[in-house]
Design a protein around this motif. Structure first.
Motif, mmCIF file in Angstrom:
data_model
loop_
_atom_site.group_PDB
_atom_site.id
_atom_site.type_symbol
_atom_site.label_atom_id
_atom_site.label_comp_id
_atom_site.label_asym_id
_atom_site.label_seq_id
_atom_site.Cartn_x
_atom_site.Cartn_y
_atom_site.Cartn_z
ATOM 1 N N GLN A 3 0.839 -1.204 0.000
ATOM 2 C CA GLN A 3 0.000 0.000 0.000
ATOM 3 C C GLN A 3 0.866 1.243 0.000
ATOM 4 O OE1 GLN A 3 -2.741 -0.436 3.396
ATOM 5 N NE2 GLN A 3 -4.398 -0.476 1.904
ATOM 6 N N LEU A 4 0.467 2.233 -0.790
ATOM 7 C CA LEU A 4 1.072 3.552 -0.763
ATOM 8 C C LEU A 4 -0.027 4.529 -0.372
ATOM 9 C CD1 LEU A 4 3.203 1.993 -2.484
ATOM 10 C CD2 LEU A 4 3.556 4.111 -3.739
ATOM 11 N N VAL A 5 0.216 5.278 0.686
ATOM 12 C CA VAL A 5 -0.792 6.199 1.194
ATOM 13 C C VAL A 5 -0.215 7.606 1.217
ATOM 14 C CG1 VAL A 5 -2.294 6.784 3.115
ATOM 15 C CG2 VAL A 5 -1.846 4.379 2.573
ATOM 16 N N GLU A 6 -0.876 8.506 0.465
ATOM 17 C CA GLU A 6 -0.432 9.892 0.399
ATOM 18 C C GLU A 6 -1.201 10.744 1.402
ATOM 19 O OE1 GLU A 6 -0.662 8.821 -4.197
ATOM 20 O OE2 GLU A 6 -2.042 8.655 -2.500
ATOM 21 N N THR A 19 3.425 20.464 1.584
ATOM 22 C CA THR A 19 4.301 19.306 1.617
ATOM 23 C C THR A 19 3.456 18.045 1.530
ATOM 24 O OG1 THR A 19 5.945 20.434 2.974
ATOM 25 C CG2 THR A 19 6.051 18.043 2.905
ATOM 26 N N LEU A 20 3.758 17.220 0.548
ATOM 27 C CA LEU A 20 3.092 15.933 0.395
ATOM 28 C C LEU A 20 3.954 14.838 1.022
ATOM 29 C CD1 LEU A 20 1.905 16.115 -3.325
ATOM 30 C CD2 LEU A 20 0.762 16.961 -1.264
ATOM 31 N N LYS A 64 11.401 22.573 -11.397
ATOM 32 C CA LYS A 64 12.781 22.750 -10.939
ATOM 33 C C LYS A 64 12.941 24.083 -10.232
ATOM 34 C CE LYS A 64 15.186 19.837 -14.309
ATOM 35 N NZ LYS A 64 16.076 19.809 -15.498
ATOM 36 N N GLY A 65 13.615 24.041 -9.082
ATOM 37 C CA GLY A 65 13.832 25.251 -8.307
ATOM 38 C C GLY A 65 12.696 25.583 -7.365
ATOM 39 N N ARG A 66 11.561 24.912 -7.516
ATOM 40 C CA ARG A 66 10.410 25.178 -6.632
ATOM 41 C C ARG A 66 10.045 23.975 -5.766
ATOM 42 N NH1 ARG A 66 5.534 26.052 -8.784
ATOM 43 N NH2 ARG A 66 5.906 24.802 -10.662
ATOM 44 N N PHE A 67 10.214 22.772 -6.308
ATOM 45 C CA PHE A 67 9.854 21.546 -5.594
ATOM 46 C C PHE A 67 11.115 20.791 -5.185
ATOM 47 C CE2 PHE A 67 5.444 20.690 -7.744
ATOM 48 C CZ PHE A 67 5.047 21.991 -7.428
ATOM 49 N N THR A 68 11.036 20.112 -4.047
ATOM 50 C CA THR A 68 12.139 19.288 -3.573
ATOM 51 C C THR A 68 11.613 17.937 -3.122
ATOM 52 O OG1 THR A 68 13.355 21.236 -2.804
ATOM 53 C CG2 THR A 68 14.051 19.101 -1.951
ATOM 54 N N ILE A 69 12.203 16.884 -3.665
ATOM 55 C CA ILE A 69 11.826 15.535 -3.263
ATOM 56 C C ILE A 69 12.857 15.002 -2.276
ATOM 57 C CG2 ILE A 69 13.049 14.442 -5.203
ATOM 58 C CD1 ILE A 69 10.781 12.353 -5.270
ATOM 59 N N SER A 70 12.360 14.252 -1.303
ATOM 60 C CA SER A 70 13.270 13.628 -0.345
ATOM 61 C C SER A 70 12.678 12.293 0.097
ATOM 62 C CB SER A 70 13.504 14.536 0.865
ATOM 63 O OG SER A 70 12.286 14.809 1.535
ATOM 64 N N ARG A 71 13.539 11.437 0.644
ATOM 65 C CA ARG A 71 13.105 10.123 1.097
ATOM 66 C C ARG A 71 13.631 9.834 2.496
ATOM 67 N NH1 ARG A 71 14.475 5.626 -3.392
ATOM 68 N NH2 ARG A 71 13.853 4.300 -1.629
ATOM 69 N N ASP A 72 12.854 9.048 3.213
ATOM 70 C CA ASP A 72 13.291 8.468 4.482
ATOM 71 C C ASP A 72 13.266 6.957 4.261
ATOM 72 O OD1 ASP A 72 13.558 7.348 7.019
ATOM 73 O OD2 ASP A 72 12.501 9.000 7.992
ATOM 74 N N MET A 77 9.345 6.131 3.203
ATOM 75 C CA MET A 77 8.532 7.314 2.925
ATOM 76 C C MET A 77 9.218 8.214 1.909
ATOM 77 S SD MET A 77 6.751 8.391 6.505
ATOM 78 C CE MET A 77 5.585 9.419 5.601
ATOM 79 N N VAL A 78 8.392 8.951 1.192
ATOM 80 C CA VAL A 78 8.869 9.956 0.258
ATOM 81 C C VAL A 78 8.065 11.229 0.478
ATOM 82 C CG1 VAL A 78 7.327 9.212 -1.619
ATOM 83 C CG2 VAL A 78 9.444 10.449 -2.151
ATOM 84 N N TYR A 79 8.723 12.364 0.315
ATOM 85 C CA TYR A 79 8.101 13.657 0.540
ATOM 86 C C TYR A 79 8.288 14.532 -0.694
ATOM 87 C CZ TYR A 79 8.795 11.961 5.296
ATOM 88 O OH TYR A 79 8.807 11.189 6.437
ATOM 89 N N LEU A 80 7.373 15.479 -0.829
ATOM 90 C CA LEU A 80 7.505 16.479 -1.886
ATOM 91 C C LEU A 80 7.212 17.835 -1.270
ATOM 92 C CD1 LEU A 80 8.102 16.808 -4.951
ATOM 93 C CD2 LEU A 80 5.607 16.900 -5.276
#
Length: 121
Positions: A3-6, A19-20, A64-72, A77-80
């Motif tokens: 399952q992926l839950v946003e 932030t997503l 680009k320059g406005r959004f940043t993706i990251s992961r834990d 988990m992934v964030y935007l």
């Protein structure tokens, strides 16, 4: 089962931020890549950003320059982080993960249910 839950979508004024977050759970051996796609009404689903494990972050030119993706990785988990939002960013945002459920299994994509982001002008 996987399952992926946003979470984190909503309504924001132009210039604002959201932030997503997306959490992957279930029978997962390893996650190779996680990312975000979006689909506006009448348009095809498009890549926003993705982040392969140990690889380079990829962004659509429009963010680009406005959004940043990251992961834990420890939490799957992934964030935007979305800054300087524009009305044209309005869309349903989908979390995506390419993962293996077993050591010897293949890589397959999985999708979240989507979260609405609406940017008012």
């Amino acid at each position: 089962q996987v399952q992926l839950v946003e979470s984190g979508g909503g309504l924001v004024q132009a210039g604002g931020s959201l932030t997503l977050s997306c959490a992957a759970s279930g029978n997962i051996f390893t996650i190779n890549s996680m990312g975000w796609y979006r689909q506006a009404p009448g348009s095809q689903r498009e890549l926003v950003a993705n982040m392969p494990s140990g690889g380079t972050r990829n962004y659509a030119d429009s963010v680009k320059g406005r959004f940043t993706i990251s992961r834990d990785n420890a939490k799957n988990m992934v964030y935007l982080q979305m800054n300087s939002l524009k009305p044209e960013d309005t869309a349903v945002y989908y979390c995506n993960a390419e993962l293996q459920r077993t050591r010897w299994g293949g890589r397959f994509p999985y999708w979240g249910q989507g979260t609405q982001v609406t940017v008012s002008s």
